[in-house]
Structures are given as structure tokens and as C-alpha cells.
Design an enzyme around this catalytic site. Structure first.
Site, mmCIF file in Angstrom:
data_model
loop_
_atom_site.group_PDB
_atom_site.id
_atom_site.type_symbol
_atom_site.label_atom_id
_atom_site.label_comp_id
_atom_site.label_asym_id
_atom_site.label_seq_id
_atom_site.Cartn_x
_atom_site.Cartn_y
_atom_site.Cartn_z
ATOM 1 N N ARG A 20 -10.495 1.422 11.491
ATOM 2 C CA ARG A 20 -10.422 2.779 10.948
ATOM 3 C C ARG A 20 -11.721 3.526 11.284
ATOM 4 N NH1 ARG A 20 -9.309 2.690 4.891
ATOM 5 N NH2 ARG A 20 -7.142 2.339 5.385
ATOM 6 N N ARG A 65 -14.173 -0.648 9.115
ATOM 7 C CA ARG A 65 -14.069 0.549 8.283
ATOM 8 C C ARG A 65 -15.264 1.440 8.626
ATOM 9 N NH1 ARG A 65 -9.997 -1.745 7.448
ATOM 10 N NH2 ARG A 65 -8.829 -1.996 5.502
ATOM 11 N N VAL A 96 -14.653 -3.202 -1.210
ATOM 12 C CA VAL A 96 -15.594 -4.124 -0.593
ATOM 13 C C VAL A 96 -17.044 -3.835 -0.991
ATOM 14 C CG1 VAL A 96 -15.743 -2.839 1.607
ATOM 15 C CG2 VAL A 96 -16.160 -5.297 1.559
ATOM 16 N N TYR A 133 0.543 4.283 -2.460
ATOM 17 C CA TYR A 133 -0.580 5.202 -2.244
ATOM 18 C C TYR A 133 -0.370 6.003 -0.960
ATOM 19 C CZ TYR A 133 -5.517 6.638 -1.999
ATOM 20 O OH TYR A 133 -6.694 7.353 -1.933
ATOM 21 N N ASP A 134 -0.170 5.275 0.147
ATOM 22 C CA ASP A 134 -0.063 5.931 1.454
ATOM 23 C C ASP A 134 1.063 6.961 1.460
ATOM 24 O OD1 ASP A 134 -1.682 3.735 1.799
ATOM 25 O OD2 ASP A 134 -0.687 2.971 3.583
ATOM 26 N N PRO A 164 -5.429 -2.585 6.959
ATOM 27 C CA PRO A 164 -5.591 -1.995 8.294
ATOM 28 C C PRO A 164 -6.673 -2.696 9.110
ATOM 29 C CG PRO A 164 -5.424 -0.279 6.630
ATOM 30 C CD PRO A 164 -5.554 -1.586 5.896
ATOM 31 N N ARG A 180 0.816 -1.215 0.000
ATOM 32 C CA ARG A 180 0.000 0.000 0.000
ATOM 33 C C ARG A 180 0.852 1.268 0.000
ATOM 34 N NH1 ARG A 180 -5.671 -0.255 2.443
ATOM 35 N NH2 ARG A 180 -6.214 -2.422 2.235
#
Ligand code: UDP
Length: 322
Positions: A280, A214, A190, A148-149, A277, A145
Site C-alpha cells: 500500500r 504500508r 501495528v 469497513y471497505d 493487503p 474487512r
């Protein structure tokens, strides 16, 4: 006012364009159509105040010389799902890092305010929960990731440095998971995956145990937050979380989606992707205090509208991405 939107044909960008046009702004939209699509611009395409140009914003913004100077630059171009940025990690780094640098350059030259679409991924796999803007994050700089991060974090660092060094006018939105019509069916996220699986009568594929959480924000709420952030006269802060603080496990999401779709809950599991993760949830006190903003659409209402979009607009047999 004149507004420049990068990523205009994307999920968030296209909703922003619609909203800005409805507010009476003149909008120039830029997109290289890698993850965005012209279909997302169907409502704005013929509008007299809208101009679209196909360009890659990680390349120098030579086209900007021909524009009336913008008052606002919204840098929203970037692949945004793990599957999409996993397909082109270097392109993702370029659009966030170089795109932000070009946005700063134009902001400096024109005096326009720059708004950067950052992400809750800046917090990585957070050790502090829920996440406030003051949290520095827990990011694996060499993980899948990272493209992106870390490029979003670089964009944040570059923009805040430009505020310090050159005094440009800029703001950063840390956007938490957002969903709604115009998500790509194959972006691997998702909600599109669950919607298409439910519509096909297939079991919903849960990654890992499904205990990871999430917080899902419906797109109309998010757009309202972005517009308030972009247009507020004074702010007093640079970074603002935007997201819905309702927190759900992926198992809970599967249950709610099945209810909304009127199908019995059936799931299959598959392996959890690396660096996924575990939890969140945004603290949105800052957005609430500074912008008077909070989300209004419940997860059930939002899922119903999203499911309807996938049922009527998208081929329900469209391929899913993993
Ligand atoms: N996920 C899942 N099934 C899917 C796609 C994703 O269980 O078909 C999980 C994924 O592992 C993650 C969560 O749902 O824990 C949200 O994933 P998404 O890609 O939507 O967003 P992000 O991980 O970037 O927050």
C-alpha cells in the site's frame, strides 16, 4: 465558521477538533464513544467554541435541528482498525453507510460542505501500485474487512451520487495509515502494538512474513491535509488521497521502531490475518497540486513522538488486541 465533526472523540476526530478550534472555528463534536474516548477531548472540553454531544450518527440526526446550521460537516465517525471493525461489523457498516446518508441530508438542507473520511482500504489488496485516485480497487466483498471497505465505498458512491443528483458540495479524503498520539492502545494496529511491546521489553509480533508494506503518515501531517481539503475554495476534484508515500515493510517498521525505542530488534511471528493487503502506497500528486500539501514528519520523528505518548500517557501494561 460552524463545523460539525462526527467521531470527535476518536483519534483523528479529536485532533481535527483541536485544530479547528485553534483556527477560530465553532465546533460541534458528536461521538458515541464506542471507539473514541473523552480523554481525547481533554484539551478541547472547556473551550468556549466547543460543544460535545454523545450520539450514534448511524441513527437519524434529530439533534441537528437544534444546531446553528453548519458550514462544514466532517464525517469521521467509524471504527477504523481491523480489530475494532471486526468487533462490530454491522455497526461499522451502519456508521459509514447510514452516517454518510444523514450527512448528505444535512448538507442538502443546510448547504454545508460535507467531507467524508474514506480510506485506502477502498483500494483493497491493490493490483495497481502505488495507488492513484483513479484506481477502482480490488476488494473482497465477503471477507472480514468487507464491513469497513465496502461501507466506505458505499459512502463514496452515495456522496458522489448526491453530488450528481442534488448538487451538494462534498469532498472525499482517502486516508492511508495514520499514526500518532491518541491512538487507542488496544486497537490492534501495528504501531500501537509495536510501541507497547517495545516499552514492555517484549518481542514485536510480526504477522506473516513481515514483507507486506504500508505507508505511515504522522497525524499532524494528515490533519493539515484534511483541513486544506475541507477549506479550499474550489477543488476541481471530489476524491483526494492523503497519506505519506514513504513505503516500509512491516519488518522495516519493526527495525526502525526498535532503533527509536533503543531496544534490540526481537520479533516473533504469528499468522497473517485473512485479506491483509500485501502492499500500500499513495500517489499524492493530486493533493500536492490542488492543496499544496505534502507530509513533512519522518517515520522516525513520528514514531518517537508516538512512543513518548504511549510511555507517558498510556498504561504501558494496557492490553494489546490481536
Ligand atoms: N501487523 C503486525 N503486527 C501487529 C499488528 C499488525 O505485523 O501487531 C501487520 C498487519 O498484518 C498489517 C500491517 O501490520 O500487514 C498493518 O496493520 P494495521 O492493523 O496497523 O493496519 P491495516 O492492515 O489496516 O493497514
Amino acid at each position: 465558521m460552524n463545523v460539525l465533526v462526527t467521531g470527535a472523540a476518536g483519534f483523528l476526530g479529536s485532533h481535527l477538533v483541536d485544530r479547528l478550534l485553534a483556527d477560530g472555528d465553532r465546533v460541534v463534536g458528536i461521538d458515541n464513544l464506542v471507539t473514541g474516548s473523552r480523554a481525547n477531548l481533554a484539551t478541547s472540553a472547556g473551550h468556549p467554541n466547543f460543544t460535545f454531544a454523545e450520539a450514534d450518527v448511524s441513527q437519524p440526526w434529530t439533534w441537528a435541528h437544534d444546531l446553528e446550521p453548519p458550514r462544514l460537516i466532517l464525517h469521521f465517525a467509524s471504527p477504523a482498525s481491523p480489530v475494532d471493525y471486526g468487533r462490530d461489523p454491522l455497526g461499522t457498516m451502519a456508521v459509514n453507510a447510514l452516517g454518510a446518508m444523514h450527512g448528505v441530508e444535512l448538507s442538502r438542507a443546510s448547504g454545508a460542505r460535507l467531507v467524508f473520511a474514506s480510506t485506502s482500504e477502498a483500494y483493497g489488496d491493490p493490483l495497481e501500485h502505488p495507488q492513484r485516485e483513479t484506481y477502482w480497487g480490488n476488494v473482497n466483498p465477503v471477507g472480514v474487512r468487507a464491513c469497513y471497505d465496502e461501507s466506505k465505498r458505499y459512502g463514496e458512491a452515495y456522496i458522489t451520487s448526491a453530488i450528481r443528483q442534488w448538487g451538494i458540495d462534498a469532498r472525499i479524503a482517502r486516508i492511508f495509515n495514520t499514526y500518532g498520539p491518541r491512538m487507542q492502545p488496544d486497537d490492534g494496529r501495528v504501531i500501537p502494538n509495536f510501541c507497547l511491546e517495545a516499552l514492555r521489553g517484549q518481542p514485536l509480533t510480526v504477522y506473516g512474513t513481515g514483507a507486506q508494506t504500508r505507508s505511515f503518515c504522522y497525524v499532524s501531517d494528515l490533519i493539515e491535509g484534511i483541513v486544506r481539503l475541507a477549506k479550499a475554495e474550489t477543488l476541481g476534484e471530489t476524491v483526494v488521497n492523503l497519506g505519506n508515500p514513504g513505503e516500509f515493510t512491516i519488518n522495516e517498521l519493526a527495525q526502525i521502531l526498535s532503533d527509536v525505542a533503543s531496544v534490540p530488534l526481537r520479533t516473533v511471528t504469528c499468522e497473517l490475518p485473512p485479506d491483509d493487503p500485501t502492499r500500500r502506497r499513495p500517489v499524492i500528486e493530486r493533493a500536492n497540486e490542488l492543496l499544496g500539501w505534502q507530509p513533512k514528519v519522518t517515520l522516525r520523528e513520528g514514531l518517537l513522538a508516538t512512543l513518548e505518548y504511549f510511555r507517558t500517557v498510556v498504561d504501558p501494561q494496557a492490553p494489546l488486541a490481536r
